[in-house]
Motif scaffolding. Structure first.
Motif, PDB file in Angstrom:
ATOM      1  N   ASN A 196       0.800  -1.231   0.000  1.00 38.17           N
ATOM      2  CA  ASN A 196       0.000   0.000   0.000  1.00 38.17           C
ATOM      3  C   ASN A 196       0.827   1.273   0.000  1.00 38.17           C
ATOM      4  OD1 ASN A 196       1.020   0.121   2.564  1.00 38.17           O
ATOM      5  ND2 ASN A 196      -0.968   0.100   3.617  1.00 38.17           N
ATOM      6  N   GLU A 197       2.152   1.146  -0.191  1.00 43.88           N
ATOM      7  CA  GLU A 197       3.012   2.333  -0.049  1.00 43.88           C
ATOM      8  C   GLU A 197       2.610   3.437  -1.018  1.00 43.88           C
ATOM      9  OE1 GLU A 197       4.073  -0.699  -0.593  1.00 43.88           O
ATOM     10  OE2 GLU A 197       5.270  -1.316   1.143  1.00 43.88           O
ATOM     11  N   ARG A 198       2.329   3.097  -2.282  1.00 44.84           N
ATOM     12  CA  ARG A 198       1.978   4.102  -3.281  1.00 44.84           C
ATOM     13  C   ARG A 198       0.705   4.833  -2.889  1.00 44.84           C
ATOM     14  NH1 ARG A 198       2.741   4.807  -8.945  1.00 44.84           N
ATOM     15  NH2 ARG A 198       0.928   5.777  -9.947  1.00 44.84           N
TER      16      ARG A 198
ATOM     17  N   ALA B  28      -0.711   4.543  11.351  1.00 45.93           N
ATOM     18  CA  ALA B  28      -0.140   3.274  10.899  1.00 45.93           C
ATOM     19  C   ALA B  28       0.997   3.499   9.924  1.00 45.93           C
ATOM     20  CB  ALA B  28      -1.230   2.430  10.246  1.00 45.93           C
ATOM     21  N   ALA B  29       0.913   4.558   9.133  1.00 42.94           N
ATOM     22  CA  ALA B  29       1.967   4.832   8.169  1.00 42.94           C
ATOM     23  C   ALA B  29       3.223   5.371   8.825  1.00 42.94           C
ATOM     24  CB  ALA B  29       1.457   5.838   7.132  1.00 42.94           C
ATOM     25  N   LEU B  30       3.094   6.054   9.972  1.00 42.93           N
ATOM     26  CA  LEU B  30       4.234   6.707  10.616  1.00 42.93           C
ATOM     27  C   LEU B  30       4.859   5.857  11.723  1.00 42.93           C
ATOM     28  CD1 LEU B  30       2.836  10.349  10.796  1.00 42.93           C
ATOM     29  CD2 LEU B  30       4.895   9.644   9.555  1.00 42.93           C
ATOM     30  N   ILE B  31       4.046   5.187  12.495  1.00 47.79           N
ATOM     31  CA  ILE B  31       4.555   4.432  13.655  1.00 47.79           C
ATOM     32  C   ILE B  31       4.860   2.999  13.224  1.00 47.79           C
ATOM     33  CG2 ILE B  31       4.018   3.606  15.967  1.00 47.79           C
ATOM     34  CD1 ILE B  31       2.138   6.021  16.248  1.00 47.79           C
ATOM     35  N   PRO B  32       6.080   2.554  13.394  1.00 46.02           N
ATOM     36  CA  PRO B  32       6.421   1.188  12.976  1.00 46.02           C
ATOM     37  C   PRO B  32       5.572   0.165  13.725  1.00 46.02           C
ATOM     38  CG  PRO B  32       8.389   2.457  13.524  1.00 46.02           C
ATOM     39  CD  PRO B  32       7.217   3.256  14.009  1.00 46.02           C
ATOM     40  N   PRO B  33       5.224  -0.953  13.068  1.00 53.97           N
ATOM     41  CA  PRO B  33       4.490  -2.010  13.772  1.00 53.97           C
ATOM     42  C   PRO B  33       5.285  -2.514  14.974  1.00 53.97           C
ATOM     43  CG  PRO B  33       4.540  -2.395  11.396  1.00 53.97           C
ATOM     44  CD  PRO B  33       5.472  -1.274  11.666  1.00 53.97           C
ATOM     45  N   VAL B  34       4.591  -3.057  15.945  1.00 53.93           N
ATOM     46  CA  VAL B  34       5.237  -3.520  17.181  1.00 53.93           C
ATOM     47  C   VAL B  34       6.332  -4.525  16.881  1.00 53.93           C
ATOM     48  CG1 VAL B  34       4.857  -4.768  19.343  1.00 53.93           C
ATOM     49  CG2 VAL B  34       3.181  -3.085  18.542  1.00 53.93           C
ATOM     50  N   GLU B  35       6.095  -5.409  15.914  1.00 56.39           N
ATOM     51  CA  GLU B  35       7.093  -6.439  15.621  1.00 56.39           C
ATOM     52  C   GLU B  35       8.364  -5.872  15.018  1.00 56.39           C
ATOM     53  OE1 GLU B  35       4.041  -6.372  12.232  1.00 56.39           O
ATOM     54  OE2 GLU B  35       4.078  -6.292  14.429  1.00 56.39           O
TER      55      GLU B  35
ATOM     56  N   TRP C 112       9.938   5.651   7.215  1.00 53.29           N
ATOM     57  CA  TRP C 112      10.380   6.515   6.130  1.00 53.29           C
ATOM     58  C   TRP C 112       9.261   7.444   5.656  1.00 53.29           C
ATOM     59  CZ3 TRP C 112      15.186   7.224   4.211  1.00 53.29           C
ATOM     60  CH2 TRP C 112      16.176   6.313   4.600  1.00 53.29           C
ATOM     61  N   THR C 113       8.037   7.122   5.954  1.00 57.63           N
ATOM     62  CA  THR C 113       6.915   7.990   5.558  1.00 57.63           C
ATOM     63  C   THR C 113       7.050   9.380   6.153  1.00 57.63           C
ATOM     64  OG1 THR C 113       5.485   6.051   5.429  1.00 57.63           O
ATOM     65  CG2 THR C 113       4.389   8.174   5.544  1.00 57.63           C
ATOM     66  N   ASP C 114       7.805   9.496   7.248  1.00 55.63           N
ATOM     67  CA  ASP C 114       7.983  10.803   7.893  1.00 55.63           C
ATOM     68  C   ASP C 114       8.556  11.838   6.921  1.00 55.63           C
ATOM     69  OD1 ASP C 114       8.013  12.181  10.681  1.00 55.63           O
ATOM     70  OD2 ASP C 114       9.966  12.666   9.789  1.00 55.63           O
TER      71      ASP C 114
ATOM     72  N   GLU D   9      12.282  24.820  16.471  1.00 60.85           N
ATOM     73  CA  GLU D   9      13.552  24.583  15.811  1.00 60.85           C
ATOM     74  C   GLU D   9      14.197  23.234  16.078  1.00 60.85           C
ATOM     75  OE1 GLU D   9      13.928  26.964  19.534  1.00 60.85           O
ATOM     76  OE2 GLU D   9      12.968  27.289  17.610  1.00 60.85           O
ATOM     77  N   GLY D  10      13.659  22.375  16.843  1.00 64.07           N
ATOM     78  CA  GLY D  10      14.354  21.096  16.936  1.00 64.07           C
ATOM     79  C   GLY D  10      14.000  20.275  18.144  1.00 64.07           C
ATOM     80  N   GLY D  11      14.865  19.291  18.360  1.00 63.89           N
ATOM     81  CA  GLY D  11      14.680  18.383  19.487  1.00 63.89           C
ATOM     82  C   GLY D  11      14.054  17.076  19.077  1.00 63.89           C
ATOM     83  N   VAL D  12      13.291  17.089  17.980  1.00 68.94           N
ATOM     84  CA  VAL D  12      12.666  15.863  17.516  1.00 68.94           C
ATOM     85  C   VAL D  12      13.005  15.691  16.031  1.00 68.94           C
ATOM     86  CG1 VAL D  12      10.493  17.016  16.931  1.00 68.94           C
ATOM     87  CG2 VAL D  12      10.518  14.552  17.333  1.00 68.94           C
ATOM     88  N   ARG D  13      13.490  14.520  15.696  1.00 66.91           N
ATOM     89  CA  ARG D  13      13.830  14.259  14.299  1.00 66.91           C
ATOM     90  C   ARG D  13      12.613  13.664  13.587  1.00 66.91           C
ATOM     91  NH1 ARG D  13      18.327  13.044  17.159  1.00 66.91           N
ATOM     92  NH2 ARG D  13      17.819  10.821  17.296  1.00 66.91           N
ATOM     93  N   SER D  14      11.550  14.467  13.553  1.00 68.25           N
ATOM     94  CA  SER D  14      10.319  14.039  12.898  1.00 68.25           C
ATOM     95  C   SER D  14       9.591  15.244  12.327  1.00 68.25           C
ATOM     96  CB  SER D  14       9.401  13.314  13.882  1.00 68.25           C
ATOM     97  OG  SER D  14       8.122  13.126  13.298  1.00 68.25           O
ATOM     98  N   PHE D  15       9.515  15.291  11.024  1.00 68.33           N
ATOM     99  CA  PHE D  15       8.767  16.368  10.367  1.00 68.33           C
ATOM    100  C   PHE D  15       7.270  16.211  10.615  1.00 68.33           C
ATOM    101  CE2 PHE D  15      12.691  15.909   7.919  1.00 68.33           C
ATOM    102  CZ  PHE D  15      13.181  17.207   7.985  1.00 68.33           C
ATOM    103  N   ALA D  16       6.822  14.980  10.801  1.00 71.63           N
ATOM    104  CA  ALA D  16       5.401  14.752  11.050  1.00 71.63           C
ATOM    105  C   ALA D  16       4.996  15.332  12.396  1.00 71.63           C
ATOM    106  CB  ALA D  16       5.084  13.268  10.991  1.00 71.63           C
TER     107      ALA D  16
END
Length: 974
Positions: A797-799, A825-832, A852-854, A926-933
């Motif tokens: 479903n990536e596309r 679901a697209a941003l947070i990796p599955p538990v496994e 990588w969706t971030d 300006e920072g502290g979190v490496r997440s654009f989302a």
């Protein structure tokens, strides 16, 4: 005074010659006392025009200036000679918007045209006839008469309004056209050798007028000449051009008389259309009214020409009635001693500042030369405008023959397109002419043909018991009966065929000197033909010429006489269209229609001929039956012909989007200049047939059909009844493509739609389908939720996910819970894929909390992702999503450990609250979190809070929603 010097006609008294001008004569019983013009006509009949000058007058109930003017009108009406002589009244004022002043001018035009107070007041008061501005104007006029102690009954109101004029001048405007024309006219008042003194003469005339006004004096021409005796310039002799103006008036009257602007005895004013035309005159000096034949373009032109004729003589040019071979020949016919710009300037100085040209499509080559000369002349005279009517495709299918350089100098307004009767106009006609109500009723057999003014008028006049269902029924009935009884039919048919042959050959008139005079007279009497004398006749209306050509084309040999190598002229193109309609509507299959297509698709034939025959299917009032009969050729060969039809409809049956959006209150400047919107019934008919076709649609046509559906919905943002019917088909095609991708291997892959589309086409189609669906999915929320749930279930479903996060359309309104779940679901990796501390395992970059969706959220902003949309439309889901992402980031960076002393303590009115994870305070900046989302989510949260507070919500309420209950991370504090 300048008109008096040159022998010109006074503005407001066309056809008159000035005897004397008086200024400031209130003390002598002239209530509208600023300017009093005494004049006479060729028969010696005298007239008086009293003019009150006001810099501004609003004509509104609260306007004190208008109150004073009406009081002066009431006083003038008490003069003993007022009702027994030609006594005109006027207010002269500075130029205002045509669109604003137009309704008041319409009232005065009605008053002059209608023959009784009862008819006039009835039309003003009738629902749907006059508009509110017109009714308010008349009501205010009546009230002010009453306040002045004057009679204010219907007869008096009508009688005074028909003698009242609003004369608009632009002397106060920068670069005044009136002043420029006055200086040019002043040159004509001088001896040719002294024309360089024109500016001096004009200045001295102004100064003289002020002196005469101050003394309450007057002037005749002899007195004026005495005033300028001894000046260093010579006054020329009178240049009245009386005979030329009289011939112009006669020609204009004949041209306007050819235009029938009534239906069932009623006149339709068409306020919205007039407002558009007037708005066009406010933006440019060239206005073109376009539309299909019979929709009433010429009627609008006639109304505005009549309105202008109250002030001045006019030039009205129409086919056959225009002097051919250029201005030199026209000047000789008129007996005018001067140039075309001089004639136009003279007329404009008297108020005739518009050159009217009716039916650009039908001018013969030699007549066009005269029109071109006058348009060029108009472009050089300040303030003179050109108003023309033309077919809808003029300048597109059939190249414009007007000089482009002159139109550029005039400045072109956007073309005004006139369509079939609107619901409001139909209702107005039902009230104005009750006998038309049955024909206009919904469900009447002729319903689809009576939305055209010409066809409606013809049906109303004929009183047909067996009303035709389609226009081709009307055409065939007219042709087969030769527009009359059986007695004499054969002779009339010969005449009709002769005139039709002339129309097919592009001739303006037909010579009938060798045909039975009684048959010719009968067709003139039935209004099929117009008699131009000398045994020359022509069809009275373009529609009849089109009908005749289409009936001629029932003989296959006639197609050989068509000029197929060149673009189709309007009448011939329409004739081919109607011939194609006759072929498909009157046959059990499509064989006859295909023959028409083949005949106009020969090698070397211009595409406009084939286009006319193809569009016959969707322009027919029986379009569903027509397309069903033609379904075999339409769907054959991978639906090649259907795809051509769709593309043709999208290219031809459109209007610029700015026109529609402007009507909806949207600034036209914000609309892309090349965006078009559907126009006319063809789109609707084609779409309904395609929907009924269902799964019978060949896969090769899906991209074109999907594009048609999207363009239809886009035209009004999906707020129409059809869009909810289109979206399930779009959903079906989209999910079929995405489901086909869910295979374990490439070998197991099976392309959807029986493989009629290759991989590249499928990818493009998938993207366009998804865009179409999410753009309007709030019209089918169940399908929106189902689609997002299906996307989340798919392993490949990536596309789809990437596309949805880039363009969400209206998903936040239609399926907020599912959109929030898909984003998380697209941003947070599955538990496994996480280790015990929430870190990602495998295929990851070090030290990042999200997938990588971030990277899809670069650059971070409140508009990135669905966060602000969710907060706006479904705050519970938006807040939950943002908290989920922030909590995950904190768990990642803290390794799941307690915050301890890593917190802010903030005192609230109800006690202290703890905000842990101090380092998260600046995550939205300006920072502290490496997440654009996460940055985008927090910025959206801040924007949402600001918006609510600025809207007046309590600060405490907004903060409580943002922070929630219990301990909230410091990320929310900023």
């Amino acid at each position: 005074m300048l008109a008096l010097l040159t022998g010109g006609e006074p503005r407001g008294l066309p056809g008159m010659v000035i005897d004397r001008i008086e200024l400031q004569r209130a003390s002598e019983g002239r209530p509208l006392d600023d300017v009093i013009v005494h004049a006479h006509d060729g028969s010696g009949t005298t007239a008086v025009l009293e003019i009150q000058v006001k810099r501004e007058v609003a004509f509104s109930p609260s306007d004190e200036v208008f109150r004073d003017v009406v009081q002066q009108i009431a006083a003038a009406a008490r003069r003993p000679d007022f009702w027994t002589s030609r006594y005109e009244l006027a207010v002269a004022t500075a130029k205002t918007s045509q669109r604003i002043s137009g309704p008041y001018q319409d009232v005065l035009t009605w008053a002059r045209q209608l023959g009784s107070a009862t008819t006039f007041i009835g039309r003003i008061n009738r629902a749907g006839s006059a508009n509110d501005n017109m009714r308010t104007f008349v009501r205010t006029f009546r009230t002010r008469l009453q306040e002045a102690g004057a009679s204010h009954d219907d007869e008096t109101v009508w009688g005074l309004l028909r003698r009242f004029q609003i004369l608009v001048y632009d002397f106060t405007a920068p670069g005044s056209a009136d002043e420029s024309r006055a200086r040019d006219r002043a040159a004509l008042a001088l001896h040719p050798d002294d024309a360089t003194h024109a500016a001096t003469l004009w200045t001295e005339l102004v100064e003289l007028a002020l002196r005469v006004a101050a003394a309450g004096g007057d002037r005749t021409r002899a007195a004026l000449l005495e005033d300028f005796r001894g000046r260093p310039y010579r006054i020329a002799g009178e240049r009245r051009h009386t005979s030329a103006r009289r011939r112009l008036a006669e020609a204009a009257g004949n041209a306007l008389a050819d235009i029938d602007d009534t239906v069932g005895g009623a006149m339709l004013l068409r306020h919205e259309r007039l407002a558009e035309v007037r708005a066009g005159l406010d933006t440019g000096r060239y206005v073109e009214i376009r539309g299909n034949s019979g929709v009433g373009k010429s009627g609008l032109l006639k109304h505005l020409a009549r309105q202008a004729s109250a002030e001045s003589r006019l030039i009205v040019l129409s086919p056959v009635r225009t002097t051919p071979r250029g201005w030199d020949h026209m000047r000789a016919v008129l007996g005018f001693d001067g140039t075309a710009p001089e004639l136009l300037a003279d007329l404009a100085g008297s108020g005739g500042a518009i050159l009217f040209i009716d039916n650009l499509n039908r001018f013969a080559e030699d007549e066009r030369l005269t029109v071109i000369d006058l348009v060029r002349a108009a472009s050089t005279v300040p303030g003179v405008s050109v108003m023309a009517t033309a077919r809808a495709g003029f300048g597109v299918d059939e190249a414009s023959w007007l000089p482009a350089d002159a139109l550029d100098r005039l400045v072109r307004s956007a073309p005004i397109t006139i369509g079939e009767l609107s619901a409001a106009e139909i209702e107005e006609l039902r009230h104005a002419a009750p006998q038309l109500a049955p024909l206009l009723a919904d469900g009447h057999p002729a319903q689809h043909v009576t939305r055209n003014l010409f066809r409606l008028a013809r049906l109303a006049a004929r009183g047909a018991a067996d009303s035709p269902r389609t226009e081709t029924d009307m055409a065939r009935q007219w042709w087969d009966t030769a527009d009359g009884p059986e007695n004499g039919r054969r002779e009339r048919a010969r005449v009709l065929r002769a005139v039709a042959d002339a129309a097919l050959a592009g001739e303006g008139t037909a010579n009938v000197d060798n045909l039975p005079p009684t048959a010719v007279d009968a067709l003139v009497g039935s209004e099929s033909l117009r008699d131009f004398g000398n045994d020359r006749v022509a069809f009275r209306h373009d529609v009849l010429a089109e009908w005749a050509v289409s009936c001629l084309l029932s003989d296959p040999g006639v197609f050989d006489r068509l000029p197929l190598q060149t673009p189709a002229p309007a009448i011939l193109a329409r004739g081919v269209e109607l011939a194609a309609r006759l072929a498909i509507e009157r046959s059990a299959d499509s064989t006859s229609w295909q023959r028409v297509i083949d005949r106009v698709s020969r090698e070397g034939a211009h595409g406009s001929w084939r286009r006319a025959a193809l569009l016959a299917l969707v322009r027919s009032e029986a379009a569903t039956d027509a397309m069903t009969r033609a379904s075999e050729p339409l769907l054959a060969n991978h639906a090649r012909l259907l795809r051509e039809l769709i593309r043709t409809v999208k290219a031809v049956e459109v209007l610029p989007a700015e026109k529609l959006f402007a009507a909806l209150g949207v600034d036209p400047a914000a609309v892309p200049p090349h965006l078009n919107t559907p126009h006319g019934p063809a789109w609707f008919r084609l779409i309904m047939w395609l929907l009924a076709l269902g799964d019978g649609l060949p896969a090769a046509a899906i991209p074109d059909v999907a594009s048609l559906y999207f363009d239809w919905s886009l035209s009004i943002w999906g707020r129409d009844p059809l869009t909810p019917l289109l979206l399930p088909r779009v959903y079906h095609w989209l999910t079929a493509i995405e489901d086909a991708r869910e295979t374990e291997s490439a070998l197991a892959y099976r392309a959807p739609f029986t493989g009629d589309l290759n991989g590249a086409n499928l990818s493009d189609l998938e993207d366009s389908l998804r865009t179409s669906f999410v753009a309007f999915c709030d019209r089918t929320p169940a399908f929106a939720a189902s689609y997002l749930e299906a996307v989340m279930r798919r392993s490949r479903n990536e596309r789809a996910v990437e596309a949805i996060l880039n363009f969400r359309g209206r998903l936040a309104e239609a399926a907020p819970a599912q959109l929030a779940a898909l984003t998380a679901a697209a941003l947070i990796p599955p538990v496994e894929e996480q280790d015990g501390r929430g870190r990602r395992r495998g295929r990851r970059r070090d030290n990042e909390p999200f997938t990588w969706t971030d990277s899809q959220f670069i650059p971070a902003s409140p508009a990135q992702g669905p966060f602000l949309e969710l907060l706006t439309h479904a705050p519970q889901h938006g807040l939950a999503l943002i908290r989920q992402l922030v909590d995950h980031a904190i768990a990642f960076y803290s390794d799941g450990q307690p915050h301890g002393s890593n917190a802010f303590i903030v005192e609230f009115p109800d006690g202290p609250r703890t905000f842990p994870w101090v380092q998260s305070y600046n995550w939205s900046r300006e920072g502290g979190v490496r997440s654009f989302a996460v940055q985008s989510a927090l910025m959206a949260l801040e924007a949402w809070a600001h918006k609510r507070i600025e809207a007046g919500e309590a600060f405490e309420t907004v903060i409580a929603d943002v922070l929630g209950s219990g301990d909230a991370p410091a990320a929310y504090l900023l």
